[in-house]
Design a protein around this motif. Structure first.
Motif, PDB file in Angstrom:
ATOM      1  N   SER A  45     -59.495  13.609 -87.514  1.00  0.00           N
ATOM      2  CA  SER A  45     -58.761  13.096 -88.280  1.00  0.00           C
ATOM      3  C   SER A  45     -59.578  11.672 -88.598  1.00  0.00           C
ATOM      4  CB  SER A  45     -57.335  13.123 -88.729  1.00  0.00           C
ATOM      5  OG  SER A  45     -56.447  13.940 -88.902  1.00  0.00           O
ATOM      6  N   THR A  80     -47.175  11.451 -93.474  1.00  0.00           N
ATOM      7  CA  THR A  80     -47.128  12.753 -94.300  1.00  0.00           C
ATOM      8  C   THR A  80     -47.216  13.840 -92.916  1.00  0.00           C
ATOM      9  OG1 THR A  80     -49.479  12.910 -94.436  1.00  0.00           O
ATOM     10  CG2 THR A  80     -47.917  12.273 -96.279  1.00  0.00           C
ATOM     11  N   THR A  81     -47.017  14.604 -92.717  1.00  0.00           N
ATOM     12  CA  THR A  81     -47.136  15.593 -91.556  1.00  0.00           C
ATOM     13  C   THR A  81     -48.922  16.139 -91.498  1.00  0.00           C
ATOM     14  OG1 THR A  81     -45.923  17.805 -92.484  1.00  0.00           O
ATOM     15  CG2 THR A  81     -44.539  16.298 -91.165  1.00  0.00           C
ATOM     16  N   ILE A  82     -49.013  16.280 -92.684  1.00  0.00           N
ATOM     17  CA  ILE A  82     -50.659  16.563 -93.321  1.00  0.00           C
ATOM     18  C   ILE A  82     -51.530  15.067 -93.632  1.00  0.00           C
ATOM     19  CG2 ILE A  82     -52.322  18.274 -94.129  1.00  0.00           C
ATOM     20  CD1 ILE A  82     -50.601  19.915 -93.009  1.00  0.00           C
ATOM     21  N   ASP A  83     -52.489  15.324 -92.854  1.00  0.00           N
ATOM     22  CA  ASP A  83     -53.961  14.780 -93.677  1.00  0.00           C
ATOM     23  C   ASP A  83     -54.420  14.796 -94.712  1.00  0.00           C
ATOM     24  OD1 ASP A  83     -55.949  12.625 -93.605  1.00  0.00           O
ATOM     25  OD2 ASP A  83     -56.564  13.424 -91.946  1.00  0.00           O
ATOM     26  N   THR A  86     -57.822  15.632 -94.434  1.00  0.00           N
ATOM     27  CA  THR A  86     -58.817  16.694 -94.147  1.00  0.00           C
ATOM     28  C   THR A  86     -57.516  17.863 -94.407  1.00  0.00           C
ATOM     29  OG1 THR A  86     -56.857  16.959 -92.309  1.00  0.00           O
ATOM     30  CG2 THR A  86     -59.394  15.916 -92.379  1.00  0.00           C
ATOM     31  N   GLY A  87     -56.656  17.766 -94.472  1.00  0.00           N
ATOM     32  CA  GLY A  87     -55.617  19.098 -95.364  1.00  0.00           C
ATOM     33  C   GLY A  87     -55.428  20.204 -93.777  1.00  0.00           C
ATOM     34  N   ALA A  88     -55.152  19.615 -92.860  1.00  0.00           N
ATOM     35  CA  ALA A  88     -54.916  20.006 -91.742  1.00  0.00           C
ATOM     36  C   ALA A  88     -53.338  18.638 -91.284  1.00  0.00           C
ATOM     37  CB  ALA A  88     -55.674  19.868 -90.599  1.00  0.00           C
ATOM     38  N   SER A  89     -52.788  19.549 -90.303  1.00  0.00           N
ATOM     39  CA  SER A  89     -52.493  18.670 -89.409  1.00  0.00           C
ATOM     40  C   SER A  89     -52.835  17.083 -88.499  1.00  0.00           C
ATOM     41  CB  SER A  89     -50.971  19.347 -88.110  1.00  0.00           C
ATOM     42  OG  SER A  89     -50.412  20.515 -88.709  1.00  0.00           O
ATOM     43  N   TRP A  90     -51.973  15.733 -89.136  1.00  0.00           N
ATOM     44  CA  TRP A  90     -52.300  14.730 -88.274  1.00  0.00           C
ATOM     45  C   TRP A  90     -53.050  15.502 -86.454  1.00  0.00           C
ATOM     46  CZ3 TRP A  90     -53.993  10.758 -90.352  1.00  0.00           C
ATOM     47  CH2 TRP A  90     -53.447  11.315 -91.512  1.00  0.00           C
TER      48      TRP A  90
END
Ligand code: MD6
Ligand code: FE
Length: 214
Positions: A45, A80-83, A86-90
């Motif tokens: 990230s 947020t749970t998503i970055d 990137t669209g992915a989890s942190w």
């Protein structure tokens, strides 16, 4: 006889308020473990300059690790749970981060701190953080643990109104600030960074703030 000092002695621990402490050099024993962990987080990230709701691009570059990450855009500030980049989890919070945060909280009188978010701020010379309150978290009972690495900075610690007078606190590599309780919502910020390269990190300052956000 006067014995010459080979190293600068760390400044003494400092009390900034009834529930706010500066723990000088508290992170030094793990500083070399933190650095590769930051690189791994940034590879997943990347650091980015977020935009405030007012439309200004922040001079500090940011990323996060942990279950929740702090993000800002034109619509506001949120966790947020998503970055969003990137669209992915942190990236997960490394064990060494989590242990450091819990131990610092304990040392400052807050037992049982379990961080679920770690905002990572990266400052280049000239970068600053204007006075703000940290109030996007759900739980103001939990403290915030802030770890400084790299170049020194002048931290401004104010009161409960933006216009209250501020105390200036010099923060150096390895210093940890913990605050909560009656001090949890005090205004604070960072003055523009001076260009004084650091032996380990060069021309940057990295700050982590651990929170219980959810
Ligand atoms: C910084 N820190 O030191 C910015 N917030 O780079 C913060 O904004 C902060 O250090 C809440 C609690 C501790 C902090
Ligand atoms: Fe803050």
């Amino acid at each position: 006889m006067h014995t010459p000092q080979l190293f600068d002695a760390p400044a003494p621990d400092q009390r900034l308020g009834p529930a706010a402490r500066v723990l000088r050099g508290f992170a030094l024993p793990v500083a070399r473990e933190l650095l590769p962990a930051i690189d791994a987080i940034a590879a997943a990230s990347p650091f980015r300059h977020m935009v405030t709701p007012g439309g200004l691009t922040m001079s500090v570059a940011q990323t996060n690790c942990g279950a929740l990450g702090w993000a800002s855009d034109r619509r506001g500030y949120r966790y947020t749970t998503i970055d969003p980049e990137t669209g992915a989890s942190w990236p997960a919070m490394p064990g060494v981060f989590d242990r450091l945060a819990r131990q610092a909280a304990e040392a400052a009188g807050f037992s049982g701190f379990v961080p679920d978010a770690c905002l990572i701020n990266r400052y280049a010379p000239g970068a600053r953080l204007s006075l703000h309150q940290d109030r996007d978290e759900c739980d103001f009972d939990a403290p915030i643990v802030s770890v400084s690495l790299g170049m020194g900075a002048v931290f401004l610690f104010g009161g409960h109104a933006r216009t209250d007078p501020t105390t200036r606190v010099a923060l150096h590599h390895g210093d940890v600030v913990v605050w909560g309780g009656a001090d949890r919502l005090r205004y604070h910020g960072v003055l523009p960074l001076k260009d004084e390269p650091h032996a380990l990190l060069g021309r940057q300052r990295i700050n982590f703030t651990f929170r219980k956000a959810g």
